[in-house]
Scaffold this active site. Structure first.
Site, PDB file in Angstrom:
ATOM      1  N   GLU A   1       1.736  -5.166   2.684  1.00  0.00           N
ATOM      2  CA  GLU A   1       1.986  -4.319   1.518  1.00  0.00           C
ATOM      3  C   GLU A   1       1.562  -2.887   1.819  1.00  0.00           C
ATOM      4  O   GLU A   1       0.597  -2.657   2.560  1.00  0.00           O
ATOM      5  CB  GLU A   1       1.242  -4.857   0.298  1.00  0.00           C
ATOM      6  CG  GLU A   1       1.700  -6.254  -0.109  1.00  0.00           C
ATOM      7  CD  GLU A   1       0.988  -6.777  -1.345  1.00  0.00           C
ATOM      8  OE1 GLU A   1       0.059  -6.085  -1.839  1.00  0.00           O
ATOM      9  OE2 GLU A   1       1.357  -7.865  -1.819  1.00  0.00           O
TER      10      GLU A   1
ATOM     11  N   HIS B   1       3.230  -6.145  -6.503  1.00  0.00           N
ATOM     12  CA  HIS B   1       1.907  -6.747  -6.708  1.00  0.00           C
ATOM     13  C   HIS B   1       1.319  -6.311  -8.054  1.00  0.00           C
ATOM     14  O   HIS B   1       0.179  -5.830  -8.133  1.00  0.00           O
ATOM     15  CB  HIS B   1       0.965  -6.373  -5.568  1.00  0.00           C
ATOM     16  CG  HIS B   1      -0.145  -7.364  -5.379  1.00  0.00           C
ATOM     17  ND1 HIS B   1      -0.669  -7.665  -4.148  1.00  0.00           N
ATOM     18  CD2 HIS B   1      -0.833  -8.133  -6.257  1.00  0.00           C
ATOM     19  CE1 HIS B   1      -1.638  -8.554  -4.271  1.00  0.00           C
ATOM     20  NE2 HIS B   1      -1.754  -8.860  -5.551  1.00  0.00           N
TER      21      HIS B   1
END
Length: 408
Positions: free
Chosen positions: A268, A291
């Site tokens: 990420e 997220h």
């Protein structure tokens, strides 16, 4: 509460834009030296910051490695203002007597609601219709769009979030199956599927709620994607390594999987605005989110309250309930005494040595508590006020000692 170490000298560092509720809690308790940064710190910068830090607050991006903890000579505790603690080297923190707390329940509702919302969007094929509308195409049709009512939801991992999703799903009229490696008491009319294969073969919608471990890495893979009911929907708001994403892409392209919602990824970006890539980009009926499962204002307030209170309880009373490293102890303050915290390697004879040293110095023990885990022991000793400083000095010399703190 008055502590033996002046509160204004306690250095508290909060990273990654931890909720202002936590800042307010610390300042209300008298801790004025609180710094809040909106970003995570790379290891080199973190090492420098930790040299004079007593309490550290982080979220999921900060990687608290053994090297960083080596520099944290004054660090008493770490607060992970999130659900997990994967970003912390727990073994290294344990060996150094650093308590690590998190908030495993505070954003449960936020994640559960988003899972249900994603299931509705996907089973109605809203992502496809939304994309078409943005492109100026009118795509009004009922084909391939269904209600959740009467469908079967399969929940992999029936913990805090999984069980909350179960309750919400039943309220919408869904049948709920769950699979967990531990025996769990069903809520409502939920049924234990007994095996992963049985769950995948029966569910119209599958949602994953498991931690990231060696056993859960690629839990959903090219082999068991073939076990899914044709056209089923898959949702992952758990951990990025749980699903084999290239295999999922192939299943989506073939139509074996009818849609997917993914909020967590193996890699990420570090910050907002950074470039992001995943094999699932560009596919129809796929929801990709950055997220945000627990990212609601309510959840952040709850997390800020929960973790900051745990840190204050540990700092001021020695209460370690909820710690992943220091053994859990909860004890009332002892009137007319001073409290000393002693963390030591879990080896035979330490408690005897503590009592022997205090006895030889004719220091009266008013109260004593001990709890151990496989690596360290945690002793709380209440002694007469007049001799507490001397007692703390003696305990630092006990073989196996990791950390000693005169609390109040």
């Amino acid at each position: 509460m008055n502590t033996s170490y002046p509160k204004e000298k306690i250095n508290i560092l909060l990273l990654e834009n931890v909720s202002d509720v936590a800042v307010a809690n610390f300042r209300r308790a008298g801790y004025t030296n609180v710094r809040k940064l909106t970003r995570a710190l790379p290891e080199e910068e973190l090492v420098q910051e930790l040299r004079q830090c007593h309490l550290l607050g982080i979220r999921s991006k900060t990687q608290l490695t053994e090297r960083a903890l080596d520099a944290a000579r004054h660090l008493h505790a770490v607060g992970a203002f999130c659900i997990g603690v994967n970003q912390v080297d727990l073994r290294a923190a344990t060996d150094r007597g650093i308590a690590v707390f998190n908030a495993p329940y505070s954003n449960t509702r936020s994640v559960a609601e988003l899972v249900i919302g994603a299931a509705i969007m996907l089973i109605r094929r809203v992502p496809d219709k939304n994309r078409a509308a943005h492109e100026g195409i009118w795509l009004k049709e009922a084909a391939g769009a269904f209600e959740l009512r009467g469908k079967t939801l399969g929940i992999i991992g029936y913990g805090n979030i999984g069980s909350q999703v179960s309750v919400l799903a039943e309220a919408l009229g869904m049948k709920v199956l769950f699979y967990d490696i531990e025996t769990k008491l069903p809520l409502g009319n939920a049924t234990d599927a007994r095996s992963l294969k049985a769950l995948l073969g029966a569910a119209d919608v599958v949602t994953v709620h498991v931690p990231e471990t060696d056993q859960t890495r690629n839990l959903i893979n090219k082999t068991n994607l073939k076990w899914f009911r044709e056209g089923a929907i898959l949702i992952n708001y758990a951990r990025g390594e749980v699903i084999d994403l290239p295999a999922l892409r192939k299943a989506l392209e073939s139509g074996a999987i009818g849609g997917a919602a993914v909020d967590v990824f193996p890699v990420e970006p570090e910050k907002n605005g950074d470039r992001f890539q995943t094999p699932l980009q560009g596919l129809p009926n796929v929801l990709l989110t950055p997220h945000i499962g627990g990212s609601t204002e309510e959840a952040q307030v709850n997390i800020g309250e929960d973790v900051s209170n745990k840190l204050l309880q540990y700092l001021e009373k020695g209460i370690s309930l909820g710690s992943h490293t220091v053994p859990a102890l909860a004890l009332p303050p002892q009137e007319g005494a001073h409290r000393i915290l002693h963390i030591h390697r879990n080896q035979p004879g330490v408690l005897g040595a503590i009592n022997s040293e205090l006895s030889k110095a004719r220091i009266n023990i008013v109260g004593q508590y001990l709890k151990t885990n496989e690596r360290i022991g945690y002793v709380v000793v209440d002694v007469d006020k007049q001799l507490s400083a001397r007692a703390a000095g003696l305990l630092k010399e006990v073989p196996g000692t990791v950390k000693v703190r005169l609390l109040y």
